[in-house]
Structures are given as structure tokens and as C-alpha cells.
Design a protein around this motif. Sequence first.
Motif, PDB file in Angstrom:
ATOM      1  N   TYR A  50      54.874  44.704  37.219  1.00 44.97           N
ATOM      2  CA  TYR A  50      55.343  43.417  37.736  1.00 44.97           C
ATOM      3  C   TYR A  50      56.850  43.232  37.748  1.00 44.97           C
ATOM      4  N   PHE A  58      51.521  41.875  44.157  1.00 41.97           N
ATOM      5  CA  PHE A  58      50.360  41.248  43.515  1.00 41.97           C
ATOM      6  C   PHE A  58      49.989  39.944  44.226  1.00 41.97           C
ATOM      7  N   ILE A  61      48.082  40.875  47.158  1.00 40.30           N
ATOM      8  CA  ILE A  61      46.718  41.274  46.776  1.00 40.30           C
ATOM      9  C   ILE A  61      45.818  40.040  46.680  1.00 40.30           C
ATOM     10  N   TYR A  67      39.911  41.024  47.873  1.00 37.49           N
ATOM     11  CA  TYR A  67      40.204  40.566  46.505  1.00 37.49           C
ATOM     12  C   TYR A  67      39.761  39.103  46.372  1.00 37.49           C
ATOM     13  N   GLN A  69      38.831  37.516  43.719  1.00 39.72           N
ATOM     14  CA  GLN A  69      39.019  36.901  42.409  1.00 39.72           C
ATOM     15  C   GLN A  69      39.839  35.603  42.412  1.00 39.72           C
ATOM     16  N   GLY A 173      42.775  34.412  35.584  1.00 40.48           N
ATOM     17  CA  GLY A 173      43.086  35.519  36.483  1.00 40.48           C
ATOM     18  C   GLY A 173      42.359  36.802  36.157  1.00 40.48           C
ATOM     19  N   GLY A 174      41.659  36.825  35.037  1.00 39.56           N
ATOM     20  CA  GLY A 174      40.974  38.059  34.650  1.00 39.56           C
ATOM     21  C   GLY A 174      41.876  39.027  33.900  1.00 39.56           C
ATOM     22  N   THR A 175      43.035  38.552  33.496  1.00 38.17           N
ATOM     23  CA  THR A 175      43.990  39.413  32.786  1.00 38.17           C
ATOM     24  C   THR A 175      43.429  39.963  31.474  1.00 38.17           C
ATOM     25  N   ASN A 178      42.468  43.595  31.285  1.00 36.04           N
ATOM     26  CA  ASN A 178      43.424  44.691  31.110  1.00 36.04           C
ATOM     27  C   ASN A 178      43.423  45.257  29.687  1.00 36.04           C
ATOM     28  N   TYR A 218      39.873  46.893  44.740  1.00 37.38           N
ATOM     29  CA  TYR A 218      40.987  47.660  44.158  1.00 37.38           C
ATOM     30  C   TYR A 218      41.424  48.821  45.048  1.00 37.38           C
ATOM     31  N   PHE A 228      50.992  48.680  45.341  1.00 37.16           N
ATOM     32  CA  PHE A 228      51.171  48.029  44.045  1.00 37.16           C
ATOM     33  C   PHE A 228      51.089  49.066  42.925  1.00 37.16           C
ATOM     34  N   MET A 264      42.333  52.283  37.552  1.00 32.80           N
ATOM     35  CA  MET A 264      43.273  52.703  38.592  1.00 32.80           C
ATOM     36  C   MET A 264      44.078  53.876  38.037  1.00 32.80           C
ATOM     37  N   GLU A 294      45.812  51.461  34.955  1.00 36.18           N
ATOM     38  CA  GLU A 294      45.208  50.160  34.633  1.00 36.18           C
ATOM     39  C   GLU A 294      43.717  50.299  34.379  1.00 36.18           C
ATOM     40  N   SER A 296      40.580  47.414  34.289  1.00 31.89           N
ATOM     41  CA  SER A 296      40.313  46.008  34.565  1.00 31.89           C
ATOM     42  C   SER A 296      38.828  45.767  34.312  1.00 31.89           C
TER      43      SER A 296
HETATM   44  C1  AVJ Z   1      46.104  40.528  37.213  1.00 34.02           C
HETATM   45  C2  AVJ Z   1      45.099  42.099  35.771  1.00 34.02           C
HETATM   46  C3  AVJ Z   1      43.773  40.411  36.759  1.00 34.02           C
HETATM   47  O1  AVJ Z   1      42.936  43.505  37.158  1.00 34.02           O
HETATM   48  O2  AVJ Z   1      42.412  42.511  39.005  1.00 34.02           O
HETATM   49  C4  AVJ Z   1      44.930  43.600  40.974  1.00 34.02           C
HETATM   50  C5  AVJ Z   1      45.627  43.177  38.518  1.00 34.02           C
HETATM   51  N1  AVJ Z   1      45.280  45.317  39.754  1.00 34.02           N
HETATM   52  N2  AVJ Z   1      44.711  44.684  41.710  1.00 34.02           N
HETATM   53  C6  AVJ Z   1      43.219  42.782  38.107  1.00 34.02           C
HETATM   54  C7  AVJ Z   1      45.286  44.005  39.721  1.00 34.02           C
HETATM   55  C8  AVJ Z   1      44.933  45.722  40.976  1.00 34.02           C
HETATM   56  C9  AVJ Z   1      44.604  42.137  38.194  1.00 34.02           C
HETATM   57  N3  AVJ Z   1      44.903  41.318  36.986  1.00 34.02           N
END
Ligand code: AVJ
Length: 334
Positions: A50, A58, A61, A67, A69, A173-175, A178, A218, A228, A264, A294, A296
Motif C-alpha cells: 500500500y 486497491f 480492485i 471483487y 467484497q 474489509g476482510g483484513t 491477512n 483475486y 497490485f 497470492m 498474501e 486472505s
Molecule cells: C484488503 C486484505 C481485505 O484480501 O481481499 C485484494 C486485499 N488482495 N485483492 C483482500 C486484496 C488482493 C484485501 N484485503
Amino acid sequence: MEPIDAPVQAPGGTVEVHSYLGPSDERSLADDVLDGLTRPLKELPPKHFYDARGSELFDAICELPEYYQTRTERLILETHADDIVARTGAVELVELGSGSATKTRVLLDAMAAAGTLRRYIPVDVSATTVHAVAELFCDEYDGLSVYGVVGDFERHLSHLPEPVGPRLVPFLGGTIGNFPPGSRRRFLRGLGKMLGPGGHLLLGTDLVKDPHVLEAAYDDSAGVTAQFNLNVLHVVNRELGANFDVDAFEHVAFFDREREWIEMRLRATEPQQVRVEALDLDVAFTAREELRTEISAKFTPDGLGADLAAAGLELVEFYTDPDELFAVSLARVR
Ligand code: AVJ
């Protein structure tokens, strides 16, 4: 480190900002690259995606058709904000990582409408961001106090002020996905400690679903997620004087069905020797070698309940959308 800024009197409310970042915090990328690139299975933590360009990507995205979400979580929040406020009686809101001001606004609006809103506590590593949201919300909500914290929400949560009443802590956000499972529970336990009496956590999580749907989210057809992902190599090149040949890596995203997480990776298309000047480090990639960038995690209601329980929390309410793509969970200390 102690407060750098004195309280400022603003019309109707007050703004104060405290900073807890020190010189050691700038080591984080260097440390992570040194650790991550010398492991037997190479890895970089997702927080380094970031920079300015990565944040722009992002945001792009979040608008992609694949996406789902962001828009789904927003819909869930809009649908249930009044209920969340009524159930929690929240008078203050702690925002962990203040990039998500639009989602926060939905909750602050509901608190303002219920007449309970007293204080907003943004926590972010960027002093500029904390000051910006502090001023923005102070202007927008009459009489609001803002207590900003410049710090890393993974390390500086002990510096939050004492609650002035029932606290609401969204982590959206689903963080949370991670974090690998062990750290996830440790982090959730840490959040529980800062809720205070009658406080609630509001946790956004992506849900387990058809792997094709997950993988498309993704690996979008416009290639934005690929950009990204690759951007983290540009970050390392720029910040640490590295010479990754970014064009010689390709984006990989797959759903690990056993672990129930999206992974990822960046795959070297040919052997590559990388020099990281700032670390005096040379790293070799073999052809097709992968660097994990990553995870997720995706959740089931049961799995979520188990994580919350292991962190000393209990589920109060589970809000989802009609297609059960995403969930927003309200939880409190057991
Ligand atoms: C911000 C961590 C919730 O995991 O979906 C989006 C980041 N990575 N596309 C996720 C992300 C690839 C996102 N988060």
C-alpha cells in the motif's frame, strides 16, 4: 514517545492527535524483506502493497465486477447500521487504519442519528491521514471529539484512551483474513482487551464459497490485481534500492481448499539474481520459483465462532447478504 500535538479547540468539538511512531518503525520494510527473502519459501507480508500507487490499485480492485467484497460489505453495513448502534449503544468509534472513511461514515451517521455519537478515534500509521480524517469528521459531526492516534494498530493499541462509554471497534474489509490463524487469534484477543466495558467488535470477513468465484476475485480479467501484486516489487526496488525485474514475474492466485484461504504469489518466469542494495543482500530466484505475497482467509460461521471463542470473544450477531458472500459479525468479550 509522548503526544506531539497539543489539543486544538475546534468549533463544537476538540481534536487531539498523539503519535507513537519512532525511528525503529521505518525498519519494518527492511526487516520484512530481509526475513522474507531469505526464507526457504520466500515471502513478503501484504502490508507493503500500500504505497500511493498500491493504494490506488486497491481502490480500483474494490470497484471490479469480480471483487464483490467491498460493495457487499457496504450493503450489509447500510442495512444494519441502525441495529448495530441500537444493540451496542455505542458512543465512540475506534477506526483501525483510517483508509475506510466511507464505511465509517455509515456507522458514524447511524450513531449521530441515534444521538449517541461523542467521540471518534482514528488510528493510522500516516500522520497526514489521521489529521485529515480528524478534521473532516470534526467538521462533519457537530460537537464530535476526535482523539487521533498515529501508530501501528498491530502494536500501539495499548495507547488508546480510556473509553468514555460503550465503544464500537469496526475491523472491516476482510483484513483479518491477512493474518495466519495463530496471529489472527492473538490479534483478536488484543482487540478484545481494548473494547472496555460494554464494548463491541464489528468484524468484516469474506466467506468460503465456490472456489471459482473466489479465484476470479483475486485474478480479475482486467489484470488490476496482477498489477497490485507486482507493485510490491516496485516498492522494494524504490525503497531499498533493489533491482527486481518486475516484468519477469507473473501473478498467481489460488484458493487453498484445505486451509480455506486465497494465496497470492509472484512467480519468476526465468532464473533471476536480485540485489537489495540497502540490505547488502543478494537473492537468487530459480525459474518458476514463487514468492508468497498474501494470504486472505475465507470464513465459515463455525470457524469464525471458534476463532472468536479462542480469543475470549463471543458472537452477538452475524449479519450477511442474501447470497452469503460476506459477513459482518458483532462480538463482545465473553
Ligand atoms: C484488503 C486484505 C481485505 O484480501 O481481499 C485484494 C486485499 N488482495 N485483492 C483482500 C486484496 C488482493 C484485501 N484485503
